[in-house]
Design a protein around this motif. Structure first.
Motif: not given
Length: 123
Positions: A20-30
């Motif tokens: 499974l993958s979770c693509a994130t966007s917006g604020r820095t993932l860290s």
């Protein structure tokens, strides 16, 4: 804020694998601790699967998936993963990616959720 989109679910036979993958966007993932939860039956409480700290240096997996599932993250590419091996019919559920402030195992710690991806394991 961060937006989350899961992918990679599907139908697989018992003993098989999925990632499974979770693509994130917006604020820095860290900025966020990340986790996977699952919901097997509509109306049932979401069950913790795995969590990973902001840097990726610490991980925790539920006893039910330990040794079979592995959570990972790629902060540079804003991605989170759940490698699932040796799948069992009881792993059938909608899997959700979540972002939160602390590296905890409870749903109320996580502020942002994806829409979920269905995983079905046939016997």
């Amino acid at each position: 804020q961060v937006q989350l989109v899961e992918s990679g679910g599907g139908l697989v036979q018992a003993g098989g694998s999925l990632r499974l993958s979770c693509a994130t966007s917006g604020r820095t993932l860290s900025t966020y601790a990340m986790a996977w939860f699952r919901q097997g039956v509509q109306g049932k409480e979401r069950e913790f699967v795995a969590a990973i700290s902001r840097s990726g240096g610490s991980k925790v997996h539920a006893d039910s998936v330990k040794g079979r599932f592995t959570i990972a993250r790629d902060n540079a590419n804003m991605m989170v993963y759940l490698q699932m091996n040796s799948l069992k019919p009881e792993d059938t559920a909608v899997y959700y990616c979540a972002a939160g402030r602390q590296f905890f195992t409870t749903t109320n710690n996580y502020d942002y959720w994806g829409q979920g991806t269905q995983v079905t394991v046939s016997s």
